[in-house]
Write a protein that holds these residues in place. Structure first.
Motif, PDB file in Angstrom:
ATOM      1  N   SER A  68       0.812  -1.221   0.000  1.00 58.97           N
ATOM      2  CA  SER A  68       0.000   0.000   0.000  1.00 58.97           C
ATOM      3  C   SER A  68       0.845   1.270   0.000  1.00 58.97           C
ATOM      4  O   SER A  68       0.300   2.364  -0.044  1.00 58.97           O
ATOM      5  CB  SER A  68      -0.957   0.008   1.192  1.00 58.97           C
ATOM      6  N   GLY A  69       2.162   1.113   0.073  1.00 55.22           N
ATOM      7  CA  GLY A  69       3.034   2.286   0.077  1.00 55.22           C
ATOM      8  C   GLY A  69       3.301   2.861   1.451  1.00 55.22           C
ATOM      9  O   GLY A  69       3.881   3.940   1.577  1.00 55.22           O
ATOM     10  N   GLN A  70       2.908   2.157   2.502  1.00 56.34           N
ATOM     11  CA  GLN A  70       3.163   2.601   3.869  1.00 56.34           C
ATOM     12  C   GLN A  70       4.570   2.131   4.267  1.00 56.34           C
ATOM     13  O   GLN A  70       4.737   1.185   5.017  1.00 56.34           O
ATOM     14  CB  GLN A  70       2.101   2.030   4.807  1.00 56.34           C
ATOM     15  N   VAL A  71       5.562   2.811   3.727  1.00 55.91           N
ATOM     16  CA  VAL A  71       6.951   2.379   3.819  1.00 55.91           C
ATOM     17  C   VAL A  71       7.444   2.284   5.256  1.00 55.91           C
ATOM     18  O   VAL A  71       8.017   1.258   5.654  1.00 55.91           O
ATOM     19  CB  VAL A  71       7.861   3.325   2.991  1.00 55.91           C
ATOM     20  N   GLN A  72       7.242   3.314   6.051  1.00 58.23           N
ATOM     21  CA  GLN A  72       7.744   3.289   7.430  1.00 58.23           C
ATOM     22  C   GLN A  72       7.072   2.185   8.247  1.00 58.23           C
ATOM     23  O   GLN A  72       7.729   1.507   9.036  1.00 58.23           O
ATOM     24  CB  GLN A  72       7.548   4.645   8.099  1.00 58.23           C
ATOM     25  N   ARG A  85      10.299  -2.194  -4.468  1.00 55.63           N
ATOM     26  CA  ARG A  85       9.365  -1.076  -4.645  1.00 55.63           C
ATOM     27  C   ARG A  85      10.045   0.263  -4.364  1.00 55.63           C
ATOM     28  O   ARG A  85       9.674   1.284  -4.920  1.00 55.63           O
ATOM     29  CB  ARG A  85       8.170  -1.219  -3.695  1.00 55.63           C
ATOM     30  N   LEU A  86      11.047   0.216  -3.475  1.00 54.86           N
ATOM     31  CA  LEU A  86      11.727   1.444  -3.066  1.00 54.86           C
ATOM     32  C   LEU A  86      12.987   1.725  -3.880  1.00 54.86           C
ATOM     33  O   LEU A  86      13.640   2.742  -3.686  1.00 54.86           O
ATOM     34  CB  LEU A  86      12.097   1.354  -1.579  1.00 54.86           C
ATOM     35  N   GLY A  87      13.344   0.797  -4.770  1.00 57.96           N
ATOM     36  CA  GLY A  87      14.551   0.961  -5.575  1.00 57.96           C
ATOM     37  C   GLY A  87      15.821   0.583  -4.847  1.00 57.96           C
ATOM     38  O   GLY A  87      16.918   0.892  -5.310  1.00 57.96           O
ATOM     39  N   TYR A 110      17.883  -2.056  -4.527  1.00 56.55           N
ATOM     40  CA  TYR A 110      18.107  -3.370  -5.133  1.00 56.55           C
ATOM     41  C   TYR A 110      19.170  -4.194  -4.413  1.00 56.55           C
ATOM     42  O   TYR A 110      19.102  -5.416  -4.429  1.00 56.55           O
ATOM     43  CB  TYR A 110      18.450  -3.201  -6.610  1.00 56.55           C
ATOM     44  N   GLY A 111      20.109  -3.540  -3.738  1.00 55.89           N
ATOM     45  CA  GLY A 111      21.107  -4.276  -2.966  1.00 55.89           C
ATOM     46  C   GLY A 111      20.465  -5.056  -1.830  1.00 55.89           C
ATOM     47  O   GLY A 111      20.745  -6.240  -1.628  1.00 55.89           O
ATOM     48  N   HIS A 112      19.591  -4.389  -1.089  1.00 55.21           N
ATOM     49  CA  HIS A 112      18.883  -5.056   0.008  1.00 55.21           C
ATOM     50  C   HIS A 112      17.963  -6.146  -0.545  1.00 55.21           C
ATOM     51  O   HIS A 112      17.858  -7.234   0.015  1.00 55.21           O
ATOM     52  CB  HIS A 112      18.083  -4.044   0.828  1.00 55.21           C
ATOM     53  N   ALA A 113      17.309  -5.854  -1.666  1.00 54.03           N
ATOM     54  CA  ALA A 113      16.418  -6.845  -2.284  1.00 54.03           C
ATOM     55  C   ALA A 113      17.210  -8.084  -2.692  1.00 54.03           C
ATOM     56  O   ALA A 113      16.745  -9.213  -2.495  1.00 54.03           O
ATOM     57  CB  ALA A 113      15.717  -6.239  -3.492  1.00 54.03           C
ATOM     58  N   LEU A 114      18.399  -7.875  -3.215  1.00 56.39           N
ATOM     59  CA  LEU A 114      19.228  -9.010  -3.642  1.00 56.39           C
ATOM     60  C   LEU A 114      19.623  -9.883  -2.460  1.00 56.39           C
ATOM     61  O   LEU A 114      19.549 -11.115  -2.532  1.00 56.39           O
ATOM     62  CB  LEU A 114      20.481  -8.511  -4.377  1.00 56.39           C
ATOM     63  N   SER A 115      19.994  -9.271  -1.343  1.00 55.45           N
ATOM     64  CA  SER A 115      20.376 -10.068  -0.173  1.00 55.45           C
ATOM     65  C   SER A 115      19.182 -10.841   0.378  1.00 55.45           C
ATOM     66  O   SER A 115      19.316 -11.992   0.794  1.00 55.45           O
ATOM     67  CB  SER A 115      21.010  -9.193   0.910  1.00 55.45           C
TER      68      SER A 115
END
Length: 168
Positions: free
Chosen positions: A120-124, A150-152, A154-159
């Protein structure tokens, strides 16, 4: 032939409108009304109402059931997932949060809420919930991998993707 096979009621309810039967939804509502403990029927009724354009109040019967029987774990879970599927992830996150308050602080509800909050985009909110999850929780890594995409980040997404692959 199979009077106890309630799942056939859902299949019939889904097939009848395609044949032009305008009473199918009312009949499913009647069957769901006499079987309040029939979780899949309650969810199917709400989904079919949504699909037929009843975007407001389509799940009021589920809210009433949860108010009357708040300990229905599977109804909470399926309701949150239905809302997410209906493109209402903010409401899905709120339902998961309510379930957590009612059923206890189970990590599966944190994960459900975090995933929906991220959608929903509630990032925090999502960040805080993901941070509170225990490592090794089934499905945490894959759901947490999608959030930074979603936040761009990609390093964290990769891990997190690597952790997900190791998990499954």
């Amino acid at each position: 032939v199979a009077p106890g096979a309630v799942e056939l009621i859902i299949e019939e309810g889904e097939a009848r409108p395609a044949r032009g039967d305008r009473n199918a939804l009312d009949d499913l509502a009647g069957d769901a009304g006499i079987r309040p403990d029939w979780t899949s029927g309650q969810i199917a009724l709400a989904r079919m109402r949504w699909e037929q354009g009843q975007t407001e109040g389509f799940a009021d019967h589920i809210e009433a059931l949860l108010a009357a029987e708040p300990a229905r774990d599977s109804l909470w879970r399926d309701y949150a997932r239905l809302l997410s599927a209906c493109k209402r992830p903010d409401e899905a996150a709120d339902v998961a949060a309510r379930a957590r308050k009612v059923l206890g602080d189970d990590p599966k509800w944190l994960l459900e809420e975090a995933t929906a909050a991220g959608k929903s985009g509630q990032v925090q909110r999502a960040d805080a919930l993901f941070a509170a999850l225990p490592e090794g929780l089934p499905n945490r890594a894959i759901n947490e991998a999608v959030h930074p995409i979603r936040l761009g980040d990609y390093g964290h997404a990769l891990s997190r993707t690597a952790a997900s692959l190791a998990e499954d």
